[in-house]
Scaffold this active site. Sequence first.
Site, PDB file in Angstrom:
ATOM      1  N   CYS A 100      12.416 -35.908   0.273  1.00 41.88           N
ATOM      2  CA  CYS A 100      11.684 -35.407   1.656  1.00 41.88           C
ATOM      3  C   CYS A 100      12.840 -35.272   2.338  1.00 41.88           C
ATOM      4  O   CYS A 100      13.896 -36.139   2.684  1.00 41.88           O
ATOM      5  CB  CYS A 100      10.718 -36.287   2.390  1.00 41.88           C
ATOM      6  SG  CYS A 100      10.427 -35.615   3.839  1.00 41.88           S
TER       7      CYS A 100
ATOM      8  N   LYS B  16     -12.692  11.975  11.237  1.00 37.15           N
ATOM      9  CA  LYS B  16     -13.779  12.639  10.637  1.00 37.15           C
ATOM     10  C   LYS B  16     -14.171  13.814  11.395  1.00 37.15           C
ATOM     11  O   LYS B  16     -14.290  13.600  12.627  1.00 37.15           O
ATOM     12  CB  LYS B  16     -14.846  11.591  10.565  1.00 37.15           C
ATOM     13  CG  LYS B  16     -14.680  10.125   9.527  1.00 37.15           C
ATOM     14  CD  LYS B  16     -15.864   9.401   9.660  1.00 37.15           C
ATOM     15  CE  LYS B  16     -15.554   8.140   8.869  1.00 37.15           C
ATOM     16  NZ  LYS B  16     -16.523   7.097   9.156  1.00 37.15           N
TER      17      LYS B  16
ATOM     18  N   ASP C 160       0.853  -1.213  -0.003  1.00 38.89           N
ATOM     19  CA  ASP C 160      -0.144  -0.076  -0.103  1.00 38.89           C
ATOM     20  C   ASP C 160       0.989   1.123   0.141  1.00 38.89           C
ATOM     21  O   ASP C 160       0.523   2.306  -0.633  1.00 38.89           O
ATOM     22  CB  ASP C 160      -0.985  -0.056   1.116  1.00 38.89           C
ATOM     23  CG  ASP C 160      -1.956  -1.159   1.101  1.00 38.89           C
ATOM     24  OD1 ASP C 160      -2.032  -1.642  -0.064  1.00 38.89           O
ATOM     25  OD2 ASP C 160      -2.929  -1.051   2.136  1.00 38.89           O
TER      26      ASP C 160
ATOM     27  N   LYS D 165      -8.727   2.609  11.461  1.00 41.20           N
ATOM     28  CA  LYS D 165      -8.796   2.302   9.974  1.00 41.20           C
ATOM     29  C   LYS D 165      -8.636   0.705   9.644  1.00 41.20           C
ATOM     30  O   LYS D 165      -7.650   0.353   9.672  1.00 41.20           O
ATOM     31  CB  LYS D 165      -7.864   3.151   9.182  1.00 41.20           C
ATOM     32  CG  LYS D 165      -8.102   2.823   7.763  1.00 41.20           C
ATOM     33  CD  LYS D 165      -7.283   4.017   6.680  1.00 41.20           C
ATOM     34  CE  LYS D 165      -7.684   3.724   5.156  1.00 41.20           C
ATOM     35  NZ  LYS D 165      -7.459   2.097   4.936  1.00 41.20           N
TER      36      LYS D 165
ATOM     37  N   SER E  85     -13.450   6.962  -1.734  1.00 42.52           N
ATOM     38  CA  SER E  85     -12.021   6.686  -1.062  1.00 42.52           C
ATOM     39  C   SER E  85     -11.765   7.895  -0.077  1.00 42.52           C
ATOM     40  O   SER E  85     -12.616   8.744   0.039  1.00 42.52           O
ATOM     41  CB  SER E  85     -10.857   6.770  -1.925  1.00 42.52           C
ATOM     42  OG  SER E  85     -11.077   5.785  -2.904  1.00 42.52           O
TER      43      SER E  85
ATOM     44  N   CYS F  33       6.913 -40.680   7.992  1.00 41.43           N
ATOM     45  CA  CYS F  33       7.768 -39.409   7.743  1.00 41.43           C
ATOM     46  C   CYS F  33       7.992 -38.949   9.117  1.00 41.43           C
ATOM     47  O   CYS F  33       7.114 -38.429   9.888  1.00 41.43           O
ATOM     48  CB  CYS F  33       7.306 -38.458   6.925  1.00 41.43           C
ATOM     49  SG  CYS F  33       8.447 -37.025   6.961  1.00 41.43           S
TER      50      CYS F  33
ATOM     51  N   GLU G 211     -11.107   7.059  14.850  1.00 36.86           N
ATOM     52  CA  GLU G 211     -11.243   5.782  14.809  1.00 36.86           C
ATOM     53  C   GLU G 211     -10.404   4.701  14.260  1.00 36.86           C
ATOM     54  O   GLU G 211      -9.788   5.449  13.188  1.00 36.86           O
ATOM     55  CB  GLU G 211     -12.725   5.217  14.297  1.00 36.86           C
ATOM     56  CG  GLU G 211     -12.966   5.578  12.916  1.00 36.86           C
ATOM     57  CD  GLU G 211     -14.295   5.606  12.478  1.00 36.86           C
ATOM     58  OE1 GLU G 211     -14.591   5.393  11.373  1.00 36.86           O
ATOM     59  OE2 GLU G 211     -15.157   6.109  13.175  1.00 36.86           O
TER      60      GLU G 211
ATOM     61  N   ASP H 122       3.740   1.903  -1.378  1.00 38.26           N
ATOM     62  CA  ASP H 122       4.281   2.210  -2.617  1.00 38.26           C
ATOM     63  C   ASP H 122       3.183   2.744  -3.597  1.00 38.26           C
ATOM     64  O   ASP H 122       3.410   3.763  -4.338  1.00 38.26           O
ATOM     65  CB  ASP H 122       5.038   0.842  -3.107  1.00 38.26           C
ATOM     66  CG  ASP H 122       6.343   0.731  -2.569  1.00 38.26           C
ATOM     67  OD1 ASP H 122       7.002   1.602  -2.200  1.00 38.26           O
ATOM     68  OD2 ASP H 122       6.963  -0.209  -2.874  1.00 38.26           O
TER      69      ASP H 122
END
Length: 720
Positions: free
Chosen positions: A438, A320, A60, A142, A109, A461, A140, A62
């Site tokens: 393995c 807000k 986010d 996010k 947004s 195994c 609040e 970048d």
Amino acid sequence: MFTPEREKELQEKTRELLRKIKDVKVLSFEEAKKLAEDLREVIRYHDYKYYVEANPVIPDYDYDRLFRALKEIEKKYPELITPDSPTQRVASEISGEFPTVKHYTPMLSLDNAYSEDELREFDRRVRQITGLEVVEYAVEPKLDGAGIALVYENDLFVRGATRGDGEYGEDITNNLKTIKTIPLKAEFSRFGIKLAEIRGEVVIRKDEFQKLNKERMEEGLPPFANPRNAAAGSIRQKDPKEVAKRNLEAIVYHLSYVEPPETEPPTHYESLKMLHTLGFKTLFKDTKVCKGIDEVIEYCKEWEKKRDSYPYEIDGMVVKVNDRRLWKVLGYTSHHPRWAIAYKFKPRRAVTKLVDVVFQVGRTGTITPVGKLEPVELGGVTVSSVSLFNEDFIREKDIRIGDWVVVERAGDVIPYVVEVLKEKRTGEEKPVEFPKYCPSCGSELVKLPEEVAIRCINISCPAQSVLRIKHWASRDAMDIRGLGDATIKLLFNRGLAKDVGDLYYLKLTDILKLPGFGEKSAMNLLKAIEESKNRPLDRVLYGLGIRYVGQTTAKKIAEIINSVWDLKDIPLEKLMRLEGIGYKVARSIKEFFNIPQNLEVLKKLEKAGVNLAKKVKEKVADVLKGKTFVFTGTLDCCSREKAGEIVEMLGGKFSNSVTSKTDYLVVGKDPGATKLSKAKKYGVKTITEEEFVNMIKDYVDLEKIKKEDKKEKPKIGRLF
């Protein structure tokens, strides 16, 4: 939409742009014009990856750098703004797989702030437009989830949609109806509201996310990169039954539209309070009304310090203007409201060197590559290894041993590689070679056609055996206290416990030979093993570690059988008739019972006295007999009153005040200081809600109680 070749080009272009955009303000008009065109191109690509595919390829932080650079160019040269610029509209997340519906108000947004100065600039603009000297804000957390819009008409949930392009979203009503925190009925009519549109986020708790990814990797499926991707991908499933399996939650944070208009609450905080009272899961208790920007900044800093302790992934705080009447005065851009801003926390990222790749064997045989790093500090934690998930992930990112990589850590989520710094390569880097055998037992590895993982299918195994014992002893399975990882490895390596059945034949002399055990601790371990013999059938089924059989599936199976042995002969079709059990799960169960070694383990367990049948419950009234409980704070499992009823049903006593006769004080969220102080004064044992649930979960149906508790009408006081 994008070919692999085109994606590769755009990802390379993104890396170039991130290096270029350090100071766009000094660019000439022609330079700015070319850069703006390039930025729009890559931003549209990343919008598609994030919103439509729910599979972002850059962090986010970048993305925000790219977006801010474009905004700065368009601010300096307004003539470069185009109608289709990402800054002029909300990115579209419409995939075309669901019908579209129009939102009652645009679902925009938020603008972002990354520093105190930017928050103060936001406050300055708000005060300038409103003419107020001091503005009251609601602040609040996010949430980092998938945005949704819920519509209620005449108190009934009638529609749920994704954010879409802001104006239109995709109708995913049936999927959202499977999320338990979305009420199908909410009595808005008590407030005179006939129609309401609510905004929220679909999220997944961090612990549930870890569990989901663990299950996906064991199933050979690619893991989700982060909780947001898991939530966004889940709500777009075509089958609502698949959505129901994901343990998603919806948290609402905004009342966006009401009819009639005069029923709208006067402040944002009051609207949250109303939604909370109506039974929605909200951020009401984590929201603070702040007088002025200084209080806002202080509250944001407080949350940045404690973000890791929050059960959900959060990437910042939303600020807000609290007075909803001022929203009309402040207005909107085509991208965001002017009355709100998101303060983004600093990303926890670092650059370090990948020095090696080793391969681990999972409980079901999945081979997982783990990158070994030069130790680096991320968010106060030293990171020296990182999951590389699977071969496809390594090939897609072209990860090589010796590469310099960007590592990100988000909350409790395991650190992961977000980018390879290819420009720092010297030519000495080595491709990652996947093993053919393995690393634990040497058996040849296989790759099933429908899976991305490679797998060891040897039932004996050693690595798988140790992990199967660990799973059997885990809290959600047989809950054998004191049997930790180190002890399990010692028991296995000394031949004392090669499988879960061997645990029940251990003697005191066996355990006393182990380092760190005295007579008391050895006796306690034997006691815990003995107590585990009486666990309910569903926990035994889960503890067996049958592939694809999680806790929910185990409970469903336990309802239709009388004994574990019934699964040996039960028809595949009967299993598939159970909700949530398809052919893949049913086949896995049948395969488990076709392996002779598994049947031998079950015989050992049965001979040792482990309960493999439906438990005839002891008289539940005796379970908490003689114990007095007091509760403080908010409980997730049910209301405090309901918890008190459970205590009394199980033979205990419930009280509202702490005295010297109190045995337990159960501490929930936001506990009262008085009760805590008295508990300390009288020496009363304080326990968490989780510890209380562990005391009662074998004797009551908590899911049923939670549902019934929610149905009870809340007491509604004066809100406005």
